[in-house]
Scaffold this motif. Structure first.
Motif, PDB file in Angstrom:
ATOM      1  N   PHE A 149     -39.926  54.826  72.413  1.00 15.30           N
ATOM      2  CA  PHE A 149     -39.483  56.070  71.784  1.00 15.30           C
ATOM      3  C   PHE A 149     -38.576  56.871  72.706  1.00 15.30           C
ATOM      4  O   PHE A 149     -37.570  57.452  72.273  1.00 15.30           O
ATOM      5  CB  PHE A 149     -40.704  56.891  71.384  1.00 15.30           C
ATOM      6  N   THR A 150     -38.884  56.894  73.991  1.00 15.98           N
ATOM      7  CA  THR A 150     -38.062  57.637  74.948  1.00 15.98           C
ATOM      8  C   THR A 150     -36.667  57.049  75.054  1.00 15.98           C
ATOM      9  O   THR A 150     -35.665  57.785  75.103  1.00 15.98           O
ATOM     10  CB  THR A 150     -38.751  57.650  76.319  1.00 15.98           C
ATOM     11  N   MET A 151     -36.574  55.725  75.071  1.00 16.46           N
ATOM     12  CA  MET A 151     -35.249  55.091  75.147  1.00 16.46           C
ATOM     13  C   MET A 151     -34.435  55.372  73.885  1.00 16.46           C
ATOM     14  O   MET A 151     -33.212  55.569  73.954  1.00 16.46           O
ATOM     15  CB  MET A 151     -35.410  53.583  75.357  1.00 16.46           C
ATOM     16  N   CYS A 152     -35.103  55.424  72.731  1.00 16.79           N
ATOM     17  CA  CYS A 152     -34.378  55.760  71.496  1.00 16.79           C
ATOM     18  C   CYS A 152     -33.842  57.193  71.546  1.00 16.79           C
ATOM     19  O   CYS A 152     -32.758  57.478  71.008  1.00 16.79           O
ATOM     20  CB  CYS A 152     -35.295  55.580  70.287  1.00 16.79           C
ATOM     21  N   CYS A 153     -34.578  58.087  72.170  1.00 15.70           N
ATOM     22  CA  CYS A 153     -34.124  59.474  72.285  1.00 15.70           C
ATOM     23  C   CYS A 153     -32.995  59.618  73.299  1.00 15.70           C
ATOM     24  O   CYS A 153     -32.045  60.388  73.087  1.00 15.70           O
ATOM     25  CB  CYS A 153     -35.300  60.379  72.675  1.00 15.70           C
ATOM     26  N   VAL A 154     -33.104  58.872  74.398  1.00 19.69           N
ATOM     27  CA  VAL A 154     -32.067  58.972  75.428  1.00 19.69           C
ATOM     28  C   VAL A 154     -30.725  58.469  74.895  1.00 19.69           C
ATOM     29  O   VAL A 154     -29.661  59.053  75.166  1.00 19.69           O
ATOM     30  CB  VAL A 154     -32.502  58.190  76.682  1.00 19.69           C
ATOM     31  N   TYR A 155     -30.759  57.394  74.129  1.00 17.24           N
ATOM     32  CA  TYR A 155     -29.525  56.805  73.602  1.00 17.24           C
ATOM     33  C   TYR A 155     -29.322  57.168  72.133  1.00 17.24           C
ATOM     34  O   TYR A 155     -28.832  56.348  71.346  1.00 17.24           O
ATOM     35  CB  TYR A 155     -29.568  55.283  73.767  1.00 17.24           C
ATOM     36  N   ARG A 156     -29.692  58.382  71.746  1.00 20.50           N
ATOM     37  CA  ARG A 156     -29.497  58.809  70.365  1.00 20.50           C
ATOM     38  C   ARG A 156     -28.003  58.936  70.064  1.00 20.50           C
ATOM     39  O   ARG A 156     -27.173  59.161  70.963  1.00 20.50           O
ATOM     40  CB  ARG A 156     -30.216  60.131  70.107  1.00 20.50           C
ATOM     41  N   PRO A 157     -27.607  58.811  68.801  1.00 18.73           N
ATOM     42  CA  PRO A 157     -26.168  58.787  68.455  1.00 18.73           C
ATOM     43  C   PRO A 157     -25.505  60.149  68.647  1.00 18.73           C
ATOM     44  O   PRO A 157     -25.868  61.136  68.009  1.00 18.73           O
ATOM     45  CB  PRO A 157     -26.165  58.377  66.980  1.00 18.73           C
ATOM     46  N   LEU A 158     -24.545  60.199  69.561  1.00 20.16           N
ATOM     47  CA  LEU A 158     -23.775  61.411  69.838  1.00 20.16           C
ATOM     48  C   LEU A 158     -22.290  61.072  69.834  1.00 20.16           C
ATOM     49  O   LEU A 158     -21.887  59.928  70.083  1.00 20.16           O
ATOM     50  CB  LEU A 158     -24.169  62.012  71.198  1.00 20.16           C
ATOM     51  N   LYS A 159     -21.470  62.069  69.590  1.00 14.62           N
ATOM     52  CA  LYS A 159     -20.022  61.905  69.601  1.00 14.62           C
ATOM     53  C   LYS A 159     -19.391  63.135  70.254  1.00 14.62           C
ATOM     54  O   LYS A 159     -20.004  64.209  70.295  1.00 14.62           O
ATOM     55  CB  LYS A 159     -19.489  61.733  68.190  1.00 14.62           C
ATOM     56  N   PRO A 160     -18.177  63.009  70.795  1.00 12.35           N
ATOM     57  CA  PRO A 160     -17.531  64.163  71.445  1.00 12.35           C
ATOM     58  C   PRO A 160     -17.274  65.291  70.445  1.00 12.35           C
ATOM     59  O   PRO A 160     -17.005  65.067  69.259  1.00 12.35           O
ATOM     60  CB  PRO A 160     -16.216  63.593  71.986  1.00 12.35           C
ATOM     61  N   ARG A 161     -17.350  66.487  70.953  1.00 11.84           N
ATOM     62  CA  ARG A 161     -17.126  67.665  70.111  1.00 11.84           C
ATOM     63  C   ARG A 161     -15.643  67.803  69.785  1.00 11.84           C
ATOM     64  O   ARG A 161     -14.781  67.633  70.645  1.00 11.84           O
ATOM     65  CB  ARG A 161     -17.632  68.905  70.844  1.00 11.84           C
ATOM     66  N   THR A 162     -15.364  68.120  68.532  1.00  7.15           N
ATOM     67  CA  THR A 162     -13.970  68.275  68.086  1.00  7.15           C
ATOM     68  C   THR A 162     -13.581  69.726  67.833  1.00  7.15           C
ATOM     69  O   THR A 162     -12.388  70.061  67.863  1.00  7.15           O
ATOM     70  CB  THR A 162     -13.746  67.469  66.795  1.00  7.15           C
ATOM     71  N   GLY A 163     -14.531  70.596  67.581  1.00  8.96           N
ATOM     72  CA  GLY A 163     -14.206  71.986  67.298  1.00  8.96           C
ATOM     73  C   GLY A 163     -13.870  72.762  68.557  1.00  8.96           C
ATOM     74  O   GLY A 163     -14.131  72.329  69.683  1.00  8.96           O
ATOM     75  N   ASN A 164     -13.270  73.932  68.386  1.00  7.26           N
ATOM     76  CA  ASN A 164     -12.893  74.788  69.504  1.00  7.26           C
ATOM     77  C   ASN A 164     -14.067  75.668  69.913  1.00  7.26           C
ATOM     78  O   ASN A 164     -14.943  75.989  69.119  1.00  7.26           O
ATOM     79  CB  ASN A 164     -11.698  75.669  69.115  1.00  7.26           C
ATOM     80  N   LYS A 165     -14.064  76.078  71.172  1.00 12.95           N
ATOM     81  CA  LYS A 165     -15.091  76.971  71.686  1.00 12.95           C
ATOM     82  C   LYS A 165     -14.856  78.384  71.177  1.00 12.95           C
ATOM     83  O   LYS A 165     -13.726  78.860  71.134  1.00 12.95           O
ATOM     84  CB  LYS A 165     -15.086  76.972  73.209  1.00 12.95           C
ATOM     85  N   THR A 166     -15.926  79.031  70.802  1.00  8.20           N
ATOM     86  CA  THR A 166     -15.840  80.417  70.326  1.00  8.20           C
ATOM     87  C   THR A 166     -16.364  81.413  71.346  1.00  8.20           C
ATOM     88  O   THR A 166     -16.268  82.614  71.127  1.00  8.20           O
ATOM     89  CB  THR A 166     -16.653  80.567  69.031  1.00  8.20           C
ATOM     90  N   SER A 167     -16.892  80.923  72.458  1.00  8.46           N
ATOM     91  CA  SER A 167     -17.435  81.802  73.491  1.00  8.46           C
ATOM     92  C   SER A 167     -17.235  81.148  74.844  1.00  8.46           C
ATOM     93  O   SER A 167     -17.227  79.915  74.963  1.00  8.46           O
ATOM     94  CB  SER A 167     -18.932  82.078  73.252  1.00  8.46           C
TER      95      SER A 167
END
Length: 509
Positions: A149-167
């Motif tokens: 379960f820990t390995m599944c959480c560590v390698y969970r599906p993520l992608k780079p952020r595309t939106g602009n920062k607001t702060s």
């Protein structure tokens, strides 16, 4: 009526009188061996007189009833083999187990029955043959499950952020992928296998825990430390967090990190449950439970009041200051968190020597340091030390009760083919269909001789002490005037009684 009287006799404080009256009533029972025997009729709580004696911690009545149930198989010199009837004791075919009743009762006297024959031998046999190996395998399997379960959480599906920062304080660079993007590559398929194992494990946990909650009751199931009450809450909450995370993943809902992080903490904390299977670690888990649910819960109320008050004060003080120079109190939630860290001395007081600090900050922080660090933390340490001293006297006893509860739990959960019935069938010895436990007892004659010598010492000392008391009562007025003489008389009589005892010992030798 006879059965009611038997239940009343079990609760009598005069144990010897109760035993004699118990035998007298049973002598008039017409169905002594049949199913209609008075001893086998339960009360409104489903307890027979034998089970009631165990729940109430009546060790005298329990031993008396066990003496009636034993059969001497053979005797050769100091060796004696005895068969003890396991009816109502063995939890193999009992809906309301005698062992489970003992470990779930709140009376400490009831746990002393676990050290009596044949309960001690039966529990030792079950634990060493089946309980310990299965429990160790279950612990290893759970650790591997948590690693998956820990390995599944560590390698969970993520992608780079595309939106602009607001702060300017926004530091996010990755965001969660949608469901359609989460399972594309070969690594994603491997993670999917681990996620399926995790979800199946959470469902199995719920299916195993819910029937016991319905059978025992939520208050008793979660409230008993020996039965693992806190750990049952932890593992059920963990399973619920896993299912919530699965639903959020399937619906592409953002924020799955919240239930996922809770599940990681709870799942790994539940590993401490398996420490009860080891004598080195089991008593310490009991002490941790007592401290957390005793001292720490009460202390948290006081800590919450102090943190809430001082965090509000700090936020008001720094409300007009530039958060770029002193960002620890830039909003109210951050003020609460910073005050909590200051309370536990995790961080030092925030200070920036390049800018001026408000005057009230020094005054409030001075009061906070005195109250939180010097007073309340030392109060918590003193409370935990007192709890450690109280629990240390019975932690081994509680650990043995936990072993019994674990054995009964495993015996109830595992299939019958993996956990055969303990003992010997009475048909092998012509004793019917009941099951018996064979116990070999060794009678040491030298031990009984030494006991007689010790009784001789005690009896003579008691007689001489009574004689001295009679003389001192007669001359009570002289006692206060001649106190040194009375003390010398007491010493001389003790020497004389001791000398007589040693003479008896030499003569018998």
């Amino acid at each position: 009526l006879g059965n009611t009287v038997l239940h009343i006799l079990v609760l009598q404080p005069n144990k010897m009188f109760a035993c004699h009256m118990y035998s007298l009533i049973l002598s008039y029972d017409r169905n002594k061996e049949g199913p209609g025997s008075l001893e086998l009729i339960p009360n409104n709580e489903g307890l027979t007189p034998f089970k009631l004696a165990g729940v109430e911690g009546n060790t005298v009545m329990f031993q008396y009833l066990m003496q009636k149930r034993k059969h001497n198989l053979w005797s050769f010199g100091p060796l004696t083999t005895v068969l003890y009837d396991l009816t109502e004791i063995d939890s193999w075919a009992e809906d309301q187990s005698f062992l489970e009743l003992i470990v779930s009762t709140k009376k400490r006297e009831a746990r002393q029955i676990l050290d009596l024959t044949p309960v001690k031998e039966l529990v030792s046999l079950k634990w060493n043959m089946y309980g310990r190996p299965y429990f160790c395998f279950l612990a290893l399997f759970y650790i591997l499950y948590m690693v998956c379960f820990t390995m599944c959480c560590v390698y969970r599906p993520l992608k780079p952020r595309t939106g602009n920062k607001t702060s300017t304080r926004d530091n996010t660079i990755y965001v969660q992928k949608m469901l359609q993007e989460s399972y594309i590559t070969y690594e994603d398929e491997l993670r999917l296998v681990g996620e399926l194992i995790t979800v199946i494990g959470a469902v199995v946990i719920l299916l195993l825990e819910i029937p016991d909650i319905l059978r025992v009751g939520a208050a008793k199931y979660f409230g008993q430390t020996i039965l693992g009450g806190p750990f049952h809450i932890i593992v059920i909450t963990y399973a619920c967090m896993i299912l919530i995370t699965m639903v959020m993943r399937l619906t592409s809902t953002t924020g799955e990190v919240v239930p996922m992080s809770f599940a990681l903490v709870l799942g790994w904390c539940n590993v401490m449950y398996f420490a009860r299977g080891f004598q080195m670690l089991g008593p310490f888990t009991i002490m941790i439970q007592k401290m957390i649910f005793g001292d720490l819960m009460r202390f948290c109320w006081l800590m919450a009041v102090v943190i809430l008050g001082f965090a509000s004060a700090f936020y008001i003080i720094f409300q007009t200051e530039n958060p770029e120079n002193l960002g620890q109190f830039y909003n109210y939630p951050m003020s609460l968190f910073t005050t909590f860290e200051l309370f536990l001395t995790i961080i030092d007081g925030p200070a920036n020597y390049d800018v001026d600090l408000p005057f009230m900050y020094s005054v409030v922080y001075f009061a906070f340091a005195i109250i939180a660090t010097l007073l309340m933390l030392n109060l918590l340490i003193a409370m935990m030390g007192d709890t450690h001293w109280r629990v240390a006297h019975e932690r081994d006893e509680l650990w043995r009760a936990q072993v019994v509860a674990t054995t009964v739990m495993l015996e109830r959960k595992l299939p019958r083919c993996l956990w055969p019935r303990s003992g010997i069938c009475g048909q092998e010895y012509g004793l019917g269909d009941r099951w018996y436990l064979r116990v070999e007892d060794r009678v040491d004659p030298n031990k009984h001789k030494m006991m007689r010598y010790a009784e001789a010492f005690k009896a003579q000392d008691r007689d001489n002490y009574d004689k001295d008391l009679e003389k001192l009562d007669i001359n009570r007025d002289i006692l206060y005037k001649k106190e040194p003489c009375a003390l010398s008389l007491s010493r001389s009589t003790s020497r004389t009684s001791s000398h007589r005892g040693w003479e008896i010992l030499r003569h018998n030798t």
